[in-house]
Design an enzyme around this catalytic site. Structure first.
Site, PDB file in Angstrom:
ATOM      1  N   LYS A  54      -0.065  21.789  69.895  1.00  0.00           N
ATOM      2  CA  LYS A  54      -0.333  21.022  71.209  1.00  0.00           C
ATOM      3  C   LYS A  54      -1.148  21.875  72.039  1.00  0.00           C
ATOM      4  CE  LYS A  54       3.576  18.325  71.008  1.00  0.00           C
ATOM      5  NZ  LYS A  54       5.300  18.181  71.314  1.00  0.00           N
ATOM      6  N   GLN A  98       9.421  20.896  75.099  1.00  0.00           N
ATOM      7  CA  GLN A  98       9.843  20.667  73.853  1.00  0.00           C
ATOM      8  C   GLN A  98      11.136  20.410  73.580  1.00  0.00           C
ATOM      9  OE1 GLN A  98       7.274  19.947  71.845  1.00  0.00           O
ATOM     10  NE2 GLN A  98       8.402  19.861  69.901  1.00  0.00           N
ATOM     11  N   ASP A 121       5.407  13.006  78.536  1.00  0.00           N
ATOM     12  CA  ASP A 121       6.141  12.489  77.221  1.00  0.00           C
ATOM     13  C   ASP A 121       6.855  11.408  77.628  1.00  0.00           C
ATOM     14  OD1 ASP A 121       6.409  14.239  75.052  1.00  0.00           O
ATOM     15  OD2 ASP A 121       7.521  15.880  76.334  1.00  0.00           O
TER      16      ASP A 121
HETATM   17  N1  L34 Z   1       9.237  16.998  74.699  1.00  0.00           N
HETATM   18  N2  L34 Z   1       9.751  17.234  72.061  1.00  0.00           N
HETATM   19  C1  L34 Z   1       9.218  16.602  73.320  1.00  0.00           C
HETATM   20  N3  L34 Z   1       7.893  15.799  72.861  1.00  0.00           N
HETATM   21  C2  L34 Z   1       7.752  15.469  71.794  1.00  0.00           C
HETATM   22  O1  L34 Z   1       6.829  14.697  71.209  1.00  0.00           O
HETATM   23  C3  L34 Z   1       8.455  16.105  70.691  1.00  0.00           C
HETATM   24  N4  L34 Z   1       7.982  15.913  69.160  1.00  0.00           N
HETATM   25  C4  L34 Z   1       9.262  15.894  68.182  1.00  0.00           C
HETATM   26  C5  L34 Z   1      10.133  16.819  68.346  1.00  0.00           C
HETATM   27  N5  L34 Z   1      10.274  17.087  69.812  1.00  0.00           N
HETATM   28  C6  L34 Z   1       9.568  16.858  70.826  1.00  0.00           C
HETATM   29  C7  L34 Z   1       7.049  16.205  68.781  1.00  0.00           C
HETATM   30  O2  L34 Z   1       6.152  16.734  69.289  1.00  0.00           O
HETATM   31  C8  L34 Z   1       8.403  15.750  66.875  1.00  0.00           C
HETATM   32  N6  L34 Z   1       6.912  16.063  67.469  1.00  0.00           N
HETATM   33  C9  L34 Z   1       5.909  16.451  66.321  1.00  0.00           C
HETATM   34  C10 L34 Z   1       4.751  16.835  66.637  1.00  0.00           C
HETATM   35  C11 L34 Z   1       3.975  17.065  65.698  1.00  0.00           C
HETATM   36  C12 L34 Z   1       4.152  16.952  64.469  1.00  0.00           C
HETATM   37  C13 L34 Z   1       5.382  16.928  63.914  1.00  0.00           C
HETATM   38  C14 L34 Z   1       6.370  16.556  65.096  1.00  0.00           C
HETATM   39  C15 L34 Z   1       3.140  17.497  63.407  1.00  0.00           C
HETATM   40  O3  L34 Z   1       1.868  17.704  63.729  1.00  0.00           O
HETATM   41  N7  L34 Z   1       3.265  17.321  62.233  1.00  0.00           N
HETATM   42  C16 L34 Z   1       2.345  17.541  60.956  1.00  0.00           C
HETATM   43  C17 L34 Z   1       2.862  18.725  60.171  1.00  0.00           C
HETATM   44  C18 L34 Z   1       3.231  20.103  61.197  1.00  0.00           C
HETATM   45  C19 L34 Z   1       3.908  21.299  60.391  1.00  0.00           C
HETATM   46  O4  L34 Z   1       3.215  21.687  59.595  1.00  0.00           O
HETATM   47  O5  L34 Z   1       5.370  21.293  60.636  1.00  0.00           O
HETATM   48  C20 L34 Z   1       2.281  16.419  59.972  1.00  0.00           C
HETATM   49  O6  L34 Z   1       1.078  16.334  59.608  1.00  0.00           O
HETATM   50  O7  L34 Z   1       3.057  15.619  60.158  1.00  0.00           O
END
Ligand code: L34
Length: 296
Positions: A54, A98, A121
């Protein structure tokens, strides 16, 4: 039939390019650089990776990133004081705490303490209420990413049967609300399934658009999917490590099986995840517009 892959990474990149231009225009016009403060408490590896991404994306798009990384031993009072400081900091237009937070900290107290106008958020109760009545300013990032993915894939939602598996406050409930609104990219007939649903497959098999945020790998398998359905996999499960030592990820959908029946499917990684981060960037620009220009 083999499903078309809905490439979230690619769609996210296209939206980010649009946003980078909008941000540059905003900076030029107002002299203000939009700023996002991220707050990470503890060292949960998944949270560390998301928050890092982020902050990095903020900078890539020309926004300021203020990253606060704090020990898991932080008291609730100390966190509330930080939120209060960020609420008053004029360089900070958006605040993201987060989740999940350590058990000794009550999440709702922290969310209530946030200035709703900086709550990018969309988790503050005021913003949850706005979402319900269709007057949201900050649609929550993962649901907003899902909706945008559906929209940009050319999948019609008007009158579509949408089935959501999962009823969390951050995905299941808000996406259900958003897709049932009387709006563009919505107007769907929405069913929400959860752990107490009787005969889950009976519901999921009726879906034109199936959104899976169950929190468990292989919660949805091929026989639960209608041929040609659009399947959005929101799950991110760490199911081991790759040879290079990186975490191995899988969604909540049995990808290989479902791919053979679905019309379109999102992969994990590279599906909803990158969209979530992109929608956070969009909300941060919106917050800056609201605070600087008085409109979004
Ligand atoms: N406050 N907490 C707050 N806001 C959010 O919007 C989140 N979330 C969830 C967990 N807690 C939070 C996220 O940001 C889940 N989440 C999130 C964000 C990004 C990705 C997955 C979940 C993401 O980029 N996933 C990648 C893989 C990343 C890795 O290698 O771990 C993908 O391609 O799916």
């Amino acid at each position: 039939m083999t499903a078309e892959i809905l490439d979230g990474k690619q769609i996210a990149a296209a939206i980010r390019a649009e946003l980078a231009q909008e941000i540059a225009d905003f900076v030029q016009k107002t002299g203000v650089t939009p700023g996002l403060a991220t707050v990470l408490v503890g060292d949960n590896p998944a949270s560390v990776s998301y928050v890092t991404a982020k902050g990095r994306t903020c900078q890539e798009l020309g926004m300021q990133s203020f990253q606060h990384t704090l020990p898991a031993s932080l008291s609730e009072q100390e966190l509330l004081e930080l939120v209060d400081r960020l609420n008053r900091d004029r360089q900070v237009h958006g605040i993201l705490v987060q989740l999940p937070l350590p058990k000794h900290i009550q999440e709702s107290r922290v969310l209530y303490a946030m200035d709703p106008n900086k709550d990018v958020d969309g988790f503050h109760p005021v913003n949850v209420g706005r979402l319900l009545i269709g007057e949201e300013i900050f649609p929550p990032c993962t649901p907003a990413g899902i909706q945008e993915l559906i929209l940009r894939s050319g999948t019609p939602t008007d009158g579509a049967e949408v089935v959501v598996v999962g009823r969390s406050n951050i995905v299941g409930k808000p996406i259900a609300v958003m897709l049932m609104q009387k709006k563009r990219g919505a107007n769907a007939t929405v069913t929400v399934c959860h752990t107490r649903t009787r005969n889950l497959a009976e519901h999921t098999r009726r879906a034109d658009i199936l959104i899976v945020a169950a929190g468990a790998p292989k919660a949805v398998t091929a026989e639960m999917v209608k041929p040609g359905a659009v399947v959005i996999d929101v799950g991110v499960n760490r199911i081991g490590t790759t040879e290079s030592g990186k975490p191995k990820l899988a969604g909540d959908v049995d990808f290989d099986g479902v791919r053979a029946v679905a019309g379109k499917i999102t992969p994990v990684p590279g599906g909803v995840g990158p969209m979530t981060i992109t929608m956070l960037m969009r909300n941060t620009l919106r917050a800056a517009r609201l605070q600087v220009e008085g409109r979004s």
